[in-house]
Design an enzyme around this catalytic site. Structure first.
Site, PDB file in Angstrom:
ATOM      1  N   GLU A  97       0.808  -1.232   0.000  1.00 40.54           N
ATOM      2  CA  GLU A  97       0.000   0.000   0.000  1.00 40.54           C
ATOM      3  C   GLU A  97       0.841   1.282   0.000  1.00 40.54           C
ATOM      4  O   GLU A  97       0.911   2.012   0.984  1.00 40.54           O
ATOM      5  CB  GLU A  97      -0.988  -0.036   1.180  1.00 40.54           C
ATOM      6  N   GLU A 100      -5.652 -10.617  -1.794  1.00 39.37           N
ATOM      7  CA  GLU A 100      -6.504 -10.489  -0.589  1.00 39.37           C
ATOM      8  C   GLU A 100      -7.992 -10.498  -0.954  1.00 39.37           C
ATOM      9  O   GLU A 100      -8.783  -9.719  -0.457  1.00 39.37           O
ATOM     10  CB  GLU A 100      -6.147  -9.188   0.159  1.00 39.37           C
TER      11      GLU A 100
HETATM   12  O1  G3I Z   1      -3.835 -10.786  18.256  1.00 40.23           O
HETATM   13  C1  G3I Z   1      -4.117  -9.568  18.961  1.00 40.23           C
HETATM   14  C2  G3I Z   1      -4.774  -9.871  20.285  1.00 40.23           C
HETATM   15  O2  G3I Z   1      -3.833 -10.570  21.116  1.00 40.23           O
HETATM   16  C3  G3I Z   1      -5.184  -8.553  20.958  1.00 40.23           C
HETATM   17  O3  G3I Z   1      -5.871  -8.839  22.150  1.00 40.23           O
HETATM   18  C4  G3I Z   1      -6.098  -7.787  20.002  1.00 40.23           C
HETATM   19  C5  G3I Z   1      -6.547  -6.457  20.581  1.00 40.23           C
HETATM   20  O4  G3I Z   1      -5.557  -5.493  20.332  1.00 40.23           O
HETATM   21  O5  G3I Z   1      -5.387  -7.513  18.779  1.00 40.23           O
HETATM   22  C6  G3I Z   1      -5.065  -8.731  18.125  1.00 40.23           C
HETATM   23  O6  G3I Z   1      -4.359  -8.407  16.965  1.00 40.23           O
HETATM   24  C7  G3I Z   1      -5.188  -7.844  15.943  1.00 40.23           C
HETATM   25  C8  G3I Z   1      -5.020  -8.732  14.714  1.00 40.23           C
HETATM   26  O7  G3I Z   1      -5.631  -8.160  13.545  1.00 40.23           O
HETATM   27  C9  G3I Z   1      -5.684 -10.094  14.974  1.00 40.23           C
HETATM   28  O8  G3I Z   1      -5.323 -10.947  13.934  1.00 40.23           O
HETATM   29  C10 G3I Z   1      -4.674  -6.445  15.674  1.00 40.23           C
HETATM   30  O9  G3I Z   1      -5.019  -5.625  16.777  1.00 40.23           O
HETATM   31  C11 G3I Z   1      -5.336  -5.908  14.427  1.00 40.23           C
HETATM   32  O10 G3I Z   1      -4.735  -4.653  14.073  1.00 40.23           O
HETATM   33  C12 G3I Z   1      -5.087  -6.867  13.259  1.00 40.23           C
HETATM   34  O11 G3I Z   1      -5.761  -6.345  12.124  1.00 40.23           O
HETATM   35  C13 G3I Z   1      -5.268  -6.850  10.868  1.00 40.23           C
HETATM   36  C14 G3I Z   1      -4.929  -5.642   9.993  1.00 40.23           C
HETATM   37  O12 G3I Z   1      -4.557  -6.057   8.681  1.00 40.23           O
HETATM   38  C15 G3I Z   1      -3.766  -4.856  10.577  1.00 40.23           C
HETATM   39  O13 G3I Z   1      -2.618  -5.720  10.596  1.00 40.23           O
HETATM   40  C16 G3I Z   1      -6.371  -7.672  10.218  1.00 40.23           C
HETATM   41  O14 G3I Z   1      -6.519  -8.889  10.940  1.00 40.23           O
HETATM   42  C17 G3I Z   1      -5.994  -8.003   8.773  1.00 40.23           C
HETATM   43  O15 G3I Z   1      -7.092  -8.618   8.104  1.00 40.23           O
HETATM   44  C18 G3I Z   1      -5.642  -6.722   8.018  1.00 40.23           C
HETATM   45  O16 G3I Z   1      -5.199  -7.104   6.730  1.00 40.23           O
HETATM   46  C19 G3I Z   1      -4.874  -6.005   5.843  1.00 40.23           C
HETATM   47  C20 G3I Z   1      -3.684  -6.427   4.997  1.00 40.23           C
HETATM   48  O17 G3I Z   1      -2.593  -6.736   5.833  1.00 40.23           O
HETATM   49  C21 G3I Z   1      -3.332  -5.318   4.008  1.00 40.23           C
HETATM   50  N1  G3I Z   1      -4.480  -4.975   3.156  1.00 40.23           N
HETATM   51  C22 G3I Z   1      -5.680  -4.594   3.932  1.00 40.23           C
HETATM   52  C23 G3I Z   1      -6.063  -5.725   4.887  1.00 40.23           C
HETATM   53  C24 G3I Z   1      -7.329  -5.355   5.640  1.00 40.23           C
HETATM   54  O18 G3I Z   1      -7.105  -4.242   6.452  1.00 40.23           O
END
Ligand code: G3I
Length: 341
Positions: A128, A243
């Site tokens: 991105e 994705e």
């Molecule tokens: O695992 C922790 C958990 O231990 C904690 O209690 C909880 C609360 O903070 O957070 C959990 O982690 C979260 C994680 O997803 C769980 O898998 C993160 O906060 C959260 O930020 C994370 O979000 C991910 C996001 O990217 C940011 O990394 C989404 O799952 C994921 O689907 C999303 O994927 C992105 C691609 O990488 C790039 N393109 C867009 C796509 C959607 O946003």
């Protein structure tokens, strides 16, 4: 010896999915579906802030768990992703923007690439980077762009190649498929970026098109999507759908209708992919609606439409399996186009 008129074998086009380590432990229908993938991508646990939350104290457990599982099942793993603004640890953001020293990037890449060389054979080096509204030459105003200027993408690819000469190097972005001014501008910026990267002799092997489809945007433009992929292939890069999922947010429609609309949206893209030899894989961003990141996107919609988030039937249904792991028409569409176990 095959007869001279034998059809060339259809290209092996891998089906993959985004996964989380906690999905790989218990024997569940989700795990069975994950085993059916040829390629696994860490949905979140490969990101910089998920690996090295504290400077100098990287935690490899999650990457190792996904790799151990994949290697046991003969699956490939894509590194996702080395540089992404949203998942850059605060300490790194501060170090880059104050010191502007490329060593911050080199150190980060050296934390991962040599360790997984030969095991992770393709990496999203930058995720991105294209800007929609403004930004010089179409770059988003990220910490990387502010610290190192517009050349950071090219430098990142060069650095990655040095640290793992055998890995395929990718850049990955979204909003590249619809027939609207935003996606049109983004396609052109991506083409210009790839052209300049290749012209400079910088290594770039693949371009990822995320493929987060949204019903509210109408149908994708198949001719424009096909032309975009053909133009990328013409520049000497492979193309990946990285994705795929579908945001369908009219939760009041009957479930069957919602599932059919999702499958139709996915089929539009898969029909384009089927004719693109340069596309070697399609990854869905998860397998079951219950784990989809899209629920977060929908919570606001649910509130607006007075839907209770608890009811699985009210979940966004943009992935191949529903919340109870029942395959949906989208899964059948994927099976028709991809090599699935
Ligand atoms: O695992 C922790 C958990 O231990 C904690 O209690 C909880 C609360 O903070 O957070 C959990 O982690 C979260 C994680 O997803 C769980 O898998 C993160 O906060 C959260 O930020 C994370 O979000 C991910 C996001 O990217 C940011 O990394 C989404 O799952 C994921 O689907 C999303 O994927 C992105 C691609 O990488 C790039 N393109 C867009 C796509 C959607 O946003």
């Amino acid at each position: 010896v095959p007869s001279p008129t034998a059809e060339p074998a259809a290209p092996q086009r891998l089906f993959g999915a985004a996964v989380r380590p906690d999905q790989l432990t218990d024997e569940t229908p989700l795990l069975a579906a994950i085993r059916g993938c040829g390629l696994l991508v860490p949905e979140y646990h490969g990101q910089w802030s998920a690996v090295e939350w504290r400077r100098g104290d990287p935690w490899y457990g999650n990457y190792d768990a996904i790799l151990d599982f994949a290697e046991k099942h003969g699956q490939q793993v894509r590194g996702h992703s080395l540089i992404w603004e949203q998942m850059t640890p605060d300490w790194a953001r501060e170090e880059m923007t104050s010191g502007k020293d490329w060593k911050t990037i080199e150190r980060h890449f050296a934390t991962l690439l040599p360790r997984y060389s030969g095991r992770i054979r393709e990496w999203i080096v930058v995720n991105e980077m294209i800007d929609t509204e403004h930004g010089d030459h179409g770059f988003r105003r990220t910490s990387f762009q502010r610290a190192y200027g517009n050349d950071y993408v090219r430098r990142a690819l060069e650095t990655a190649r040095v640290l793992d000469p055998q890995a395929k190097l990718m850049i990955n972005d979204y909003s590249l498929l619809y027939d609207n001014p935003v996606d049109e501008a983004r396609r052109n910026k991506m083409l210009r970026l790839v052209e300049s990267i290749k012209a400079s002799g910088t290594p770039l092997d693949m371009v990822g098109i995320q493929g987060h489809l949204e019903l509210r945007k109408g149908r994708i433009s198949q001719p424009k999507a096909a032309r975009f992929m053909t133009d990328l292939a013409g520049m000497g890069v492979e193309v990946a759908i990285t994705e795929l999922d579908v945001l369908e947010d009219d939760l009041r429609r009957p479930i069957g209708e919602r599932d059919r609309l999702v499958a139709d949206a996915a089929q539009d893209l898969l029909d384009v992919v089927a004719d693109q030899k340069a596309v070697g894989s399609v990854v869905t961003w998860g397998l079951s609606d219950k784990q989809s990141w899209l629920q977060d996107r929908l919570d606001a919609t649910k509130a607006a439409q007075a839907c209770t988030p608890v009811d699985c039937g009210r979940m966004n249904r943009g992935l191949p399996f529903d919340g109870e792991m029942r395959p949906k028409p989208m899964h059948a569409a994927l099976q028709r186009t991809l090599t699935m176990a």
